[in-house]
Design a protein around this motif. Structure first.
Motif, PDB file in Angstrom:
ATOM      1  N   GLY A  81     -19.646 -19.113 -57.494  1.00  0.00           N
ATOM      2  CA  GLY A  81     -20.931 -18.721 -58.046  1.00  0.00           C
ATOM      3  C   GLY A  81     -20.869 -18.728 -59.562  1.00  0.00           C
ATOM      4  O   GLY A  81     -19.857 -18.348 -60.153  1.00  0.00           O
ATOM      5  N   GLY A  82     -21.926 -19.168 -60.192  1.00  0.00           N
ATOM      6  CA  GLY A  82     -21.969 -19.226 -61.648  1.00  0.00           C
ATOM      7  C   GLY A  82     -22.447 -17.915 -62.250  1.00  0.00           C
ATOM      8  O   GLY A  82     -23.406 -17.319 -61.755  1.00  0.00           O
ATOM      9  N   LEU A  83     -21.810 -17.470 -63.308  1.00  0.00           N
ATOM     10  CA  LEU A  83     -22.176 -16.224 -63.988  1.00  0.00           C
ATOM     11  C   LEU A  83     -22.888 -16.479 -65.306  1.00  0.00           C
ATOM     12  O   LEU A  83     -23.307 -15.524 -65.964  1.00  0.00           O
ATOM     13  N   CYS A  84     -23.005 -17.739 -65.702  1.00  0.00           N
ATOM     14  CA  CYS A  84     -23.641 -18.086 -66.980  1.00  0.00           C
ATOM     15  C   CYS A  84     -24.782 -19.072 -66.736  1.00  0.00           C
ATOM     16  O   CYS A  84     -24.641 -20.023 -65.958  1.00  0.00           O
ATOM     17  N   ASP A  85     -25.887 -18.858 -67.434  1.00  0.00           N
ATOM     18  CA  ASP A  85     -27.064 -19.700 -67.220  1.00  0.00           C
ATOM     19  C   ASP A  85     -26.852 -21.148 -67.649  1.00  0.00           C
ATOM     20  O   ASP A  85     -27.557 -22.042 -67.183  1.00  0.00           O
ATOM     21  N   ALA A 149     -22.809 -37.528 -63.609  1.00  0.00           N
ATOM     22  CA  ALA A 149     -21.528 -36.873 -63.389  1.00  0.00           C
ATOM     23  C   ALA A 149     -21.603 -35.415 -63.842  1.00  0.00           C
ATOM     24  O   ALA A 149     -22.214 -35.100 -64.868  1.00  0.00           O
ATOM     25  N   PRO A 150     -20.997 -34.502 -63.090  1.00  0.00           N
ATOM     26  CA  PRO A 150     -21.009 -33.092 -63.498  1.00  0.00           C
ATOM     27  C   PRO A 150     -20.150 -32.862 -64.735  1.00  0.00           C
ATOM     28  O   PRO A 150     -19.198 -33.598 -64.985  1.00  0.00           O
ATOM     29  N   ALA A 151     -20.504 -31.831 -65.479  1.00  0.00           N
ATOM     30  CA  ALA A 151     -19.687 -31.438 -66.624  1.00  0.00           C
ATOM     31  C   ALA A 151     -18.439 -30.714 -66.129  1.00  0.00           C
ATOM     32  O   ALA A 151     -18.424 -30.154 -65.028  1.00  0.00           O
ATOM     33  N   VAL A 152     -17.396 -30.746 -66.938  1.00  0.00           N
ATOM     34  CA  VAL A 152     -16.142 -30.063 -66.620  1.00  0.00           C
ATOM     35  C   VAL A 152     -15.888 -29.010 -67.694  1.00  0.00           C
ATOM     36  O   VAL A 152     -15.899 -29.317 -68.883  1.00  0.00           O
ATOM     37  N   HIS A 153     -15.654 -27.772 -67.264  1.00  0.00           N
ATOM     38  CA  HIS A 153     -15.449 -26.663 -68.183  1.00  0.00           C
ATOM     39  C   HIS A 153     -14.080 -26.034 -67.927  1.00  0.00           C
ATOM     40  O   HIS A 153     -13.614 -25.970 -66.788  1.00  0.00           O
ATOM     41  N   PHE A 154     -13.451 -25.541 -68.970  1.00  0.00           N
ATOM     42  CA  PHE A 154     -12.168 -24.850 -68.872  1.00  0.00           C
ATOM     43  C   PHE A 154     -12.409 -23.413 -69.306  1.00  0.00           C
ATOM     44  O   PHE A 154     -12.493 -23.118 -70.502  1.00  0.00           O
ATOM     45  N   GLU A 155     -12.529 -22.537 -68.311  1.00  0.00           N
ATOM     46  CA  GLU A 155     -12.950 -21.162 -68.573  1.00  0.00           C
ATOM     47  C   GLU A 155     -12.276 -20.195 -67.596  1.00  0.00           C
ATOM     48  O   GLU A 155     -11.663 -20.611 -66.604  1.00  0.00           O
ATOM     49  N   ALA A 156     -12.440 -18.905 -67.866  1.00  0.00           N
ATOM     50  CA  ALA A 156     -11.915 -17.870 -66.981  1.00  0.00           C
ATOM     51  C   ALA A 156     -12.798 -17.728 -65.745  1.00  0.00           C
ATOM     52  O   ALA A 156     -14.013 -17.976 -65.787  1.00  0.00           O
ATOM     53  N   ILE A 175     -18.666  -6.421 -63.774  1.00  0.00           N
ATOM     54  CA  ILE A 175     -18.033  -7.697 -64.124  1.00  0.00           C
ATOM     55  C   ILE A 175     -18.515  -8.162 -65.492  1.00  0.00           C
ATOM     56  O   ILE A 175     -17.728  -8.618 -66.321  1.00  0.00           O
ATOM     57  N   ARG A 176     -19.816  -8.033 -65.727  1.00  0.00           N
ATOM     58  CA  ARG A 176     -20.362  -8.459 -67.020  1.00  0.00           C
ATOM     59  C   ARG A 176     -19.775  -7.644 -68.155  1.00  0.00           C
ATOM     60  O   ARG A 176     -19.447  -8.180 -69.223  1.00  0.00           O
ATOM     61  N   ARG A 177     -19.609  -6.351 -67.944  1.00  0.00           N
ATOM     62  CA  ARG A 177     -19.141  -5.459 -69.009  1.00  0.00           C
ATOM     63  C   ARG A 177     -17.636  -5.590 -69.250  1.00  0.00           C
ATOM     64  O   ARG A 177     -17.182  -5.565 -70.401  1.00  0.00           O
ATOM     65  N   SER A 178     -16.853  -5.730 -68.187  1.00  0.00           N
ATOM     66  CA  SER A 178     -15.395  -5.681 -68.322  1.00  0.00           C
ATOM     67  C   SER A 178     -14.700  -7.030 -68.227  1.00  0.00           C
ATOM     68  O   SER A 178     -13.536  -7.153 -68.616  1.00  0.00           O
ATOM     69  N   PHE A 179     -15.395  -8.045 -67.700  1.00  0.00           N
ATOM     70  CA  PHE A 179     -14.802  -9.380 -67.546  1.00  0.00           C
ATOM     71  C   PHE A 179     -15.774 -10.432 -68.052  1.00  0.00           C
ATOM     72  O   PHE A 179     -16.078 -11.413 -67.375  1.00  0.00           O
ATOM     73  N   ASN A 180     -16.273 -10.211 -69.256  1.00  0.00           N
ATOM     74  CA  ASN A 180     -17.374 -11.042 -69.742  1.00  0.00           C
ATOM     75  C   ASN A 180     -16.949 -12.440 -70.149  1.00  0.00           C
ATOM     76  O   ASN A 180     -17.798 -13.264 -70.483  1.00  0.00           O
ATOM     77  N   ASP A 181     -15.638 -12.753 -70.122  1.00  0.00           N
ATOM     78  CA  ASP A 181     -15.241 -14.135 -70.393  1.00  0.00           C
ATOM     79  C   ASP A 181     -15.254 -14.992 -69.137  1.00  0.00           C
ATOM     80  O   ASP A 181     -15.130 -16.212 -69.214  1.00  0.00           O
ATOM     81  N   ALA A 182     -15.424 -14.377 -67.954  1.00  0.00           N
ATOM     82  CA  ALA A 182     -15.472 -15.137 -66.703  1.00  0.00           C
ATOM     83  C   ALA A 182     -16.827 -15.831 -66.575  1.00  0.00           C
ATOM     84  O   ALA A 182     -17.878 -15.204 -66.743  1.00  0.00           O
ATOM     85  N   VAL A 183     -16.819 -17.117 -66.278  1.00  0.00           N
ATOM     86  CA  VAL A 183     -18.058 -17.871 -66.138  1.00  0.00           C
ATOM     87  C   VAL A 183     -18.394 -18.150 -64.680  1.00  0.00           C
ATOM     88  O   VAL A 183     -19.490 -18.616 -64.377  1.00  0.00           O
ATOM     89  N   ALA A 184     -17.461 -17.885 -63.768  1.00  0.00           N
ATOM     90  CA  ALA A 184     -17.691 -18.138 -62.348  1.00  0.00           C
ATOM     91  C   ALA A 184     -16.982 -17.072 -61.534  1.00  0.00           C
ATOM     92  O   ALA A 184     -16.059 -16.403 -62.021  1.00  0.00           O
ATOM     93  N   ILE A 185     -17.409 -16.905 -60.288  1.00  0.00           N
ATOM     94  CA  ILE A 185     -16.837 -15.887 -59.426  1.00  0.00           C
ATOM     95  C   ILE A 185     -16.574 -16.466 -58.043  1.00  0.00           C
ATOM     96  O   ILE A 185     -17.387 -17.235 -57.520  1.00  0.00           O
TER      97      ILE A 185
END
Length: 302
Positions: A81-85, A149-156, A175-185
């Motif tokens: 699941g995506g956490l960023c718009d 082609a989909p974009a490729v991201h290197f993230e937490a 999750i937003r408050r304590s793990f805000n560098d995560a872009v997916a779950i």
């Protein structure tokens, strides 16, 4: 050997479609793996299995794969699941950091987080970061057009045994408050990463693709085929990564311009031996070029 693990059948099927010469192999405990070759990279052996959802089965089957195959690398491949718009459905996320977000201590008036985190294997990350510039990885996609082609991201990535389908729930806010560098779950990578950490001798990476936005619309996106789309994206990138890994004893087929060369300065080797009325022997383990042997009152030899 490269091991590819998935949690869901849709993820397994997406990877299986990119394999050939597949045979079934049952290991200790009855776990079934499918062993074959990458269709786009003949000769590259891979093993594929489905762990089921959640961290515990992922950890158990990861350990089983490590014991059974002694692989060069293990990749967990699937959807998230995506956490960023700014993420699009089908985008690939290579997890640079896996954060187990559920650990903590519950007090009367607050929850104190006690998370665990694991970093991606450096070698796999370095190989993976080069792949988006190589159009060949898109060969596993239904449409090979660069525009689609989909974009490729290197993230937490955040991992826990919860299906998150809200941006406003207490869990989402934590999750937003304590793990805000995560872009997916997602749900499996914490167990997968812990098994790899305890093993300690194999490269590991999580490859995910976005199938929903974790915002209450999961049922709608799933019904429109988003899981299949995302699983296909993740499988295409993961198998391209598996093909790019150099196994022990394998010749490096990368372009000469991309190979690392280390200049060697042989330098000068000086050796003096004094001998009276006997033989002097010299054993040279490395020949660094022209050399000269001399001894007092004797002819020079070269």
């Amino acid at each position: 050997m490269i091991v590819l693990l998935t949690a869901l059948s849709v993820e397994h099927d997406a990877v299986r479609d990119l394999l050939t010469n597949v045979v079934q192999r049952t290991c200790a405990g009855g776990t079934i793996f499918e062993v074959g070759e990458l269709a786009a990279h003949p000769g590259r052996k891979v093993a594929l299995s489905v762990t089921g959802t959640g961290a515990l089965p992922a950890a158990t089957l990861t350990e089983r794969a490590l014991t059974e195959f002694k692989p060069t690398a293990v990749l967990f491949v699937g959807i998230a699941g995506g956490l960023c718009d700014w993420l699009e459905i089908g985008d690939v996320v290579v997890a640079t950091k896996i954060q187990a977000y559920q650990g903590g201590r519950s007090e009367d008036d607050e929850f104190l987080i006690r998370p665990n985190a694991w970093l991606v294997s450096h070698e796999l990350e370095q190989i993976a970061r080069r792949l988006p510039r190589d159009p060949r990885w898109r060969a596993g996609l239904p449409t090979a057009s660069g525009a689609n082609a989909p974009a490729v991201h290197f993230e937490a990535v955040a991992a826990g045994d919860i299906v998150l389908n809200s941006r406003t729930s207490a869990e989402a806010e934590r999750i937003r408050r304590s793990f805000n560098d995560a872009v997916a779950i997602e749900m499996e990578s914490a167990g997968f990463a812990q098994a790899g950490h305890l093993h300690g001798r194999v490269s590991m990476a999580t490859i995910r693709a976005i199938s929903d936005r974790a915002d209450g619309t999961k049922s709608t996106t799933d019904s429109r085929g988003a899981q299949r789309l995302a699983a296909t994206s993740a499988a295409a990138f993961a198998t391209a990564l598996a093909a790019a890994i150099n196994e022990p004893g394998e010749v490096d087929h990368s372009p000469r311009s991309e190979r690392r060369t280390v200049p060697v300065d042989p330098g000068t080797v000086h050796n003096s031996n004094v001998n009276h009325n006997g033989w002097v022997g010299a054993q040279l383990g490395v020949n660094t070029g022209n050399f000269r042997l001399t001894w007092p009152e004797g002819p020079h030899s070269e």
